[in-house]
Design a protein around this motif. Structure first.
Motif, PDB file in Angstrom:
ATOM      1  N   UNK A   1       0.860  -1.186   0.000  1.00  0.00           N
ATOM      2  CA  UNK A   1       0.000   0.000   0.000  1.00  0.00           C
ATOM      3  C   UNK A   1       0.893   1.232   0.000  1.00  0.00           C
ATOM      4  N   UNK A   2       0.649   2.147  -0.911  1.00  0.00           N
ATOM      5  CA  UNK A   2       1.360   3.420  -0.971  1.00  0.00           C
ATOM      6  C   UNK A   2       0.386   4.525  -0.554  1.00  0.00           C
ATOM      7  N   UNK A   3       0.675   5.178   0.564  1.00  0.00           N
ATOM      8  CA  UNK A   3      -0.159   6.287   1.033  1.00  0.00           C
ATOM      9  C   UNK A   3       0.394   7.578   0.446  1.00  0.00           C
TER      10      UNK A   3
ATOM     11  N   UNK B   1       0.092  16.277  -3.484  1.00  0.00           N
ATOM     12  CA  UNK B   1       1.347  16.708  -4.113  1.00  0.00           C
ATOM     13  C   UNK B   1       1.974  15.559  -4.886  1.00  0.00           C
ATOM     14  N   UNK B   2       1.981  14.388  -4.297  1.00  0.00           N
ATOM     15  CA  UNK B   2       2.638  13.254  -4.960  1.00  0.00           C
ATOM     16  C   UNK B   2       1.909  12.878  -6.246  1.00  0.00           C
TER      17      UNK B   2
ATOM     18  N   UNK C   1       2.376   6.853  -9.981  1.00  0.00           N
ATOM     19  CA  UNK C   1       1.098   6.430  -9.393  1.00  0.00           C
ATOM     20  C   UNK C   1       0.379   5.462 -10.338  1.00  0.00           C
ATOM     21  N   UNK C   2       0.379   5.766 -11.614  1.00  0.00           N
ATOM     22  CA  UNK C   2      -0.263   4.874 -12.579  1.00  0.00           C
ATOM     23  C   UNK C   2       0.438   3.522 -12.625  1.00  0.00           C
TER      24      UNK C   2
ATOM     25  N   UNK D   1      -8.841   9.824  -8.960  1.00  0.00           N
ATOM     26  CA  UNK D   1      -9.882   9.407  -9.914  1.00  0.00           C
ATOM     27  C   UNK D   1      -9.637  10.013 -11.298  1.00  0.00           C
ATOM     28  N   UNK D   2      -9.264  11.289 -11.330  1.00  0.00           N
ATOM     29  CA  UNK D   2      -9.007  11.930 -12.619  1.00  0.00           C
ATOM     30  C   UNK D   2      -7.807  11.301 -13.325  1.00  0.00           C
ATOM     31  N   UNK D   3      -6.815  10.883 -12.559  1.00  0.00           N
ATOM     32  CA  UNK D   3      -5.608  10.302 -13.137  1.00  0.00           C
ATOM     33  C   UNK D   3      -5.825   8.878 -13.613  1.00  0.00           C
ATOM     34  N   UNK D   4      -6.521   8.071 -12.818  1.00  0.00           N
ATOM     35  CA  UNK D   4      -6.602   6.629 -13.085  1.00  0.00           C
ATOM     36  C   UNK D   4      -7.962   6.158 -13.568  1.00  0.00           C
TER      37      UNK D   4
END
Length: 273
Positions: free
Chosen positions: A117-119, A123-124, A132-133, A174-177
Protein backbone atom coordinates in the motif's frame (compact mmCIF):
# COMPACT_ATOMS: atom_id res chain seq x y z
CA UNK A 1 -44.06 15.88 -1.19
CA UNK A 2 -43.48 19.58 -0.48
CA UNK A 3 -43.48 18.85 3.26
CA UNK A 4 -40.87 16.10 2.80
CA UNK A 5 -38.67 18.40 0.72
CA UNK A 6 -38.88 21.14 3.37
CA UNK A 7 -38.07 18.66 6.13
CA UNK A 8 -34.98 17.41 4.32
CA UNK A 9 -33.85 20.98 3.69
CA UNK A 10 -34.19 21.86 7.38
CA UNK A 11 -32.35 18.70 8.45
CA UNK A 12 -29.55 19.40 5.99
CA UNK A 13 -29.20 22.98 7.26
CA UNK A 14 -29.18 21.87 10.91
CA UNK A 15 -26.44 19.34 10.30
CA UNK A 16 -24.40 21.84 8.32
CA UNK A 17 -24.54 24.30 11.21
CA UNK A 18 -23.55 21.65 13.74
CA UNK A 19 -20.40 20.77 11.78
CA UNK A 20 -21.77 17.57 10.24
CA UNK A 21 -22.25 17.02 6.56
CA UNK A 22 -24.75 15.00 4.60
CA UNK A 23 -23.46 13.71 1.29
CA UNK A 24 -25.44 15.17 -1.57
CA UNK A 25 -26.09 11.69 -2.95
CA UNK A 26 -27.92 10.89 0.29
CA UNK A 27 -30.45 13.74 0.13
CA UNK A 28 -33.30 11.42 -0.78
CA UNK A 29 -35.45 8.73 0.75
CA UNK A 30 -32.22 6.68 0.93
CA UNK A 31 -30.46 8.97 3.43
CA UNK A 32 -27.68 7.20 5.34
CA UNK A 33 -29.12 7.24 8.85
CA UNK A 34 -25.70 6.62 10.39
CA UNK A 35 -24.83 10.22 9.53
CA UNK A 36 -27.42 11.44 11.99
CA UNK A 37 -25.68 9.70 14.88
CA UNK A 38 -22.49 11.73 14.66
CA UNK A 39 -22.43 14.70 16.98
CA UNK A 40 -18.93 16.10 16.64
CA UNK A 41 -19.07 18.03 19.89
CA UNK A 42 -19.28 14.71 21.73
CA UNK A 43 -15.75 13.67 20.71
CA UNK A 44 -12.49 14.61 22.39
CA UNK A 45 -10.10 16.43 20.05
CA UNK A 46 -6.97 16.08 22.20
CA UNK A 47 -4.09 15.46 19.80
CA UNK A 48 -2.43 12.07 20.36
CA UNK A 49 0.84 10.89 18.83
CA UNK A 50 0.76 7.30 17.62
CA UNK A 51 3.34 5.09 19.27
CA UNK A 52 3.97 1.42 19.93
CA UNK A 53 6.31 -0.36 22.33
CA UNK A 54 8.62 -2.59 20.26
CA UNK A 55 9.94 -5.93 21.40
CA UNK A 56 12.36 -8.49 19.95
CA UNK A 57 10.29 -11.56 20.84
CA UNK A 58 8.23 -11.58 17.60
CA UNK A 59 5.15 -10.45 19.52
CA UNK A 60 2.60 -7.81 18.56
CA UNK A 61 3.77 -4.57 20.21
CA UNK A 62 1.80 -2.96 22.97
CA UNK A 63 0.37 0.47 22.24
CA UNK A 64 -0.84 3.47 24.23
CA UNK A 65 -2.81 2.06 27.18
CA UNK A 66 -4.13 5.48 28.24
CA UNK A 67 -6.71 5.77 25.47
CA UNK A 68 -10.27 6.09 26.73
CA UNK A 69 -11.68 4.60 23.53
CA UNK A 70 -11.09 1.53 21.38
CA UNK A 71 -9.39 1.92 18.01
CA UNK A 72 -11.68 -0.64 16.42
CA UNK A 73 -14.70 1.49 17.37
CA UNK A 74 -13.43 3.91 14.71
CA UNK A 75 -12.32 1.35 12.12
CA UNK A 76 -8.66 1.93 12.98
CA UNK A 77 -5.98 -0.79 13.01
CA UNK A 78 -2.24 -1.13 13.59
CA UNK A 79 -1.85 -4.87 13.06
CA UNK A 80 -3.23 -6.89 10.17
CA UNK A 81 -5.01 -10.24 10.00
CA UNK A 82 -2.94 -13.33 10.71
CA UNK A 83 -2.89 -16.40 8.52
CA UNK A 84 -2.97 -19.99 9.75
CA UNK A 85 -0.65 -21.18 6.98
CA UNK A 86 1.93 -18.40 6.85
CA UNK A 87 2.97 -15.64 9.19
CA UNK A 88 1.64 -12.39 7.72
CA UNK A 89 3.36 -9.10 6.92
CA UNK A 90 1.76 -6.00 5.43
CA UNK A 91 4.10 -3.64 3.61
CA UNK A 92 3.15 0.04 3.46
CA UNK A 93 5.00 3.11 2.17
CA UNK A 94 4.30 6.77 2.91
CA UNK A 95 4.73 9.07 -0.09
CA UNK A 96 4.69 12.80 0.56
CA UNK A 97 7.07 13.61 -2.27
CA UNK A 98 9.36 11.81 -4.69
CA UNK A 99 13.06 11.41 -3.94
CA UNK A 100 14.07 9.17 -6.82
CA UNK A 101 13.75 5.76 -5.13
CA UNK A 102 10.13 4.71 -5.67
CA UNK A 103 10.77 3.26 -9.13
CA UNK A 104 13.56 1.09 -7.67
CA UNK A 105 11.23 -0.01 -4.91
CA UNK A 106 8.56 -0.90 -7.48
CA UNK A 107 11.13 -2.86 -9.48
CA UNK A 108 11.97 -4.96 -6.41
CA UNK A 109 8.31 -5.51 -5.52
CA UNK A 110 7.59 -6.65 -9.06
CA UNK A 111 10.58 -9.00 -9.08
CA UNK A 112 9.59 -10.51 -5.72
CA UNK A 113 5.85 -10.57 -6.49
CA UNK A 114 4.94 -8.50 -3.43
CA UNK A 115 2.06 -6.03 -3.27
CA UNK A 116 2.11 -2.98 -1.01
CA UNK A 117 0.00 0.00 0.00
CA UNK A 118 1.36 3.42 -0.97
CA UNK A 119 -0.16 6.29 1.03
CA UNK A 120 0.10 9.37 -1.17
CA UNK A 121 -0.57 13.08 -0.82
CA UNK A 122 -2.13 15.32 -3.47
CA UNK A 123 1.35 16.71 -4.11
CA UNK A 124 2.64 13.25 -4.96
CA UNK A 125 -0.17 12.53 -7.41
CA UNK A 126 0.40 15.88 -9.16
CA UNK A 127 4.16 15.59 -9.51
CA UNK A 128 4.57 11.82 -9.94
CA UNK A 129 1.52 10.78 -11.99
CA UNK A 130 3.34 8.13 -14.03
CA UNK A 131 4.61 6.46 -10.87
CA UNK A 132 1.10 6.43 -9.39
CA UNK A 133 -0.26 4.87 -12.58
CA UNK A 134 2.49 2.25 -12.44
CA UNK A 135 1.56 1.40 -8.83
CA UNK A 136 -2.03 0.78 -9.88
CA UNK A 137 -1.09 -1.15 -13.02
CA UNK A 138 1.14 -3.49 -11.02
CA UNK A 139 -1.52 -4.32 -8.47
CA UNK A 140 -0.53 -2.14 -5.54
CA UNK A 141 -3.01 -0.14 -3.48
CA UNK A 142 -2.72 3.64 -3.68
CA UNK A 143 -4.34 5.15 -0.59
CA UNK A 144 -4.98 8.47 1.10
CA UNK A 145 -2.38 10.53 3.00
CA UNK A 146 -4.23 13.90 2.71
CA UNK A 147 -3.87 17.01 0.60
CA UNK A 148 -1.56 19.07 2.84
CA UNK A 149 -0.09 16.54 5.32
CA UNK A 150 -1.57 18.45 8.24
CA UNK A 151 -2.08 17.03 11.71
CA UNK A 152 -5.70 15.91 11.37
CA UNK A 153 -6.86 17.12 14.83
CA UNK A 154 -5.89 20.62 13.70
CA UNK A 155 -8.54 20.62 10.97
CA UNK A 156 -11.48 19.09 12.84
CA UNK A 157 -12.81 22.62 13.54
CA UNK A 158 -14.52 22.42 10.15
CA UNK A 159 -16.08 19.39 8.49
CA UNK A 160 -15.57 21.12 5.13
CA UNK A 161 -11.83 21.63 5.72
CA UNK A 162 -11.40 18.15 7.15
CA UNK A 163 -13.25 16.41 4.33
CA UNK A 164 -11.38 18.42 1.70
CA UNK A 165 -8.08 16.97 2.96
CA UNK A 166 -9.27 13.52 1.86
CA UNK A 167 -11.58 14.42 -1.01
CA UNK A 168 -8.85 16.31 -2.86
CA UNK A 169 -6.64 13.20 -2.97
CA UNK A 170 -9.60 11.06 -4.02
CA UNK A 171 -10.53 13.43 -6.83
CA UNK A 172 -7.01 13.71 -8.21
CA UNK A 173 -6.57 9.94 -8.10
CA UNK A 174 -9.88 9.41 -9.91
CA UNK A 175 -9.01 11.93 -12.62
CA UNK A 176 -5.61 10.30 -13.14
CA UNK A 177 -6.60 6.63 -13.09
CA UNK A 178 -10.33 6.55 -13.69
CA UNK A 179 -10.69 4.49 -10.52
CA UNK A 180 -12.08 5.21 -7.08
CA UNK A 181 -9.42 5.43 -4.39
CA UNK A 182 -9.49 2.50 -1.93
CA UNK A 183 -10.72 3.61 1.49
CA UNK A 184 -7.48 3.29 3.45
CA UNK A 185 -6.13 6.33 5.31
CA UNK A 186 -2.87 7.03 7.12
CA UNK A 187 -2.85 10.06 9.44
CA UNK A 188 0.08 12.36 8.66
CA UNK A 189 2.82 12.15 11.29
CA UNK A 190 0.70 9.63 13.18
CA UNK A 191 -1.23 12.45 14.85
CA UNK A 192 -4.87 11.76 15.65
CA UNK A 193 -7.68 12.35 18.13
CA UNK A 194 -10.88 10.54 18.93
CA UNK A 195 -12.69 13.24 16.97
CA UNK A 196 -10.46 12.94 13.90
CA UNK A 197 -10.87 9.15 13.93
CA UNK A 198 -14.65 9.53 14.14
CA UNK A 199 -14.69 11.98 11.23
CA UNK A 200 -12.43 9.72 9.16
CA UNK A 201 -14.67 6.74 9.82
CA UNK A 202 -17.68 8.84 8.85
CA UNK A 203 -16.12 9.26 5.40
CA UNK A 204 -15.96 5.47 5.05
CA UNK A 205 -12.23 5.07 5.68
CA UNK A 206 -10.20 2.51 7.57
CA UNK A 207 -7.39 4.28 9.46
CA UNK A 208 -4.14 2.33 9.14
CA UNK A 209 -1.48 2.91 11.78
CA UNK A 210 1.54 0.61 12.07
CA UNK A 211 3.36 -1.84 14.33
CA UNK A 212 6.82 -1.24 12.87
CA UNK A 213 8.63 1.92 11.83
CA UNK A 214 12.12 3.30 12.21
CA UNK A 215 14.15 6.42 11.47
CA UNK A 216 14.16 6.20 7.66
CA UNK A 217 12.39 9.49 6.93
CA UNK A 218 15.33 11.94 6.88
CA UNK A 219 16.90 11.81 3.38
CA UNK A 220 20.15 13.37 4.61
CA UNK A 221 20.41 11.21 7.72
CA UNK A 222 19.77 7.67 6.57
CA UNK A 223 20.27 4.61 8.79
CA UNK A 224 23.13 2.36 7.76
CA UNK A 225 22.30 -0.72 5.71
CA UNK A 226 23.48 -3.13 8.40
CA UNK A 227 21.57 -1.39 11.17
CA UNK A 228 18.41 -1.15 9.06
CA UNK A 229 18.33 -4.84 8.16
CA UNK A 230 19.06 -5.94 11.71
CA UNK A 231 16.43 -3.59 13.14
CA UNK A 232 13.76 -4.77 10.73
CA UNK A 233 14.51 -8.48 11.11
CA UNK A 234 14.61 -8.33 14.89
CA UNK A 235 11.16 -6.71 15.09
CA UNK A 236 9.12 -8.79 12.67
CA UNK A 237 5.98 -10.37 14.06
CA UNK A 238 2.87 -12.06 12.71
CA UNK A 239 0.40 -9.53 11.32
CA UNK A 240 2.87 -6.64 11.37
CA UNK A 241 1.98 -3.54 9.38
CA UNK A 242 5.37 -2.13 8.41
CA UNK A 243 5.70 1.57 7.69
CA UNK A 244 8.60 2.41 5.40
CA UNK A 245 9.30 5.70 3.64
CA UNK A 246 9.91 5.55 -0.09
CA UNK A 247 12.19 8.59 0.06
CA UNK A 248 14.75 6.38 1.81
CA UNK A 249 17.85 5.31 -0.12
CA UNK A 250 18.48 2.65 2.51
CA UNK A 251 15.03 1.12 2.10
CA UNK A 252 15.46 0.95 -1.67
CA UNK A 253 18.82 -0.79 -1.17
CA UNK A 254 17.73 -3.45 1.32
CA UNK A 255 14.13 -4.17 0.31
CA UNK A 256 14.92 -7.25 -1.77
CA UNK A 257 16.99 -8.81 1.04
CA UNK A 258 14.31 -7.99 3.60
CA UNK A 259 11.67 -9.76 1.53
CA UNK A 260 13.87 -12.81 0.92
CA UNK A 261 14.93 -13.17 4.56
CA UNK A 262 11.39 -12.68 5.85
CA UNK A 263 10.16 -15.45 3.58
CA UNK A 264 12.94 -17.75 4.74
CA UNK A 265 11.73 -17.12 8.27
CA UNK A 266 8.20 -18.27 7.39
CA UNK A 267 6.55 -14.94 6.56
CA UNK A 268 4.56 -13.94 3.50
CA UNK A 269 3.48 -10.47 2.35
CA UNK A 270 -0.19 -9.65 1.87
CA UNK A 271 -2.44 -6.68 1.14
CA UNK A 272 -4.82 -5.57 3.86
CA UNK A 273 -8.35 -6.76 3.11
Amino acid sequence: MKKLTCLLTVLSLCFSLSGCSIASTNISMGINKERFKIQLADFDNTCINWFFIPNTQARTPKINDKLNFELNDYNAIYNGPTNSNKKSLYLTFDEGYENGYTERILDVLKEKNVKAIFFVTSHYICYSPDTVKRMVAEGHVVANHTKHHYSMPSVTYSAVAFNKELYDVEDRFKKLTGQDMPKFFRPPMGKYSEKSLAMTKDLGYKTVFWSFAYGDYEPNSQPGVGYAKNHIFSHLHDGSILLLHAISKTNASILGEVIDEARKDGYEFYLLP
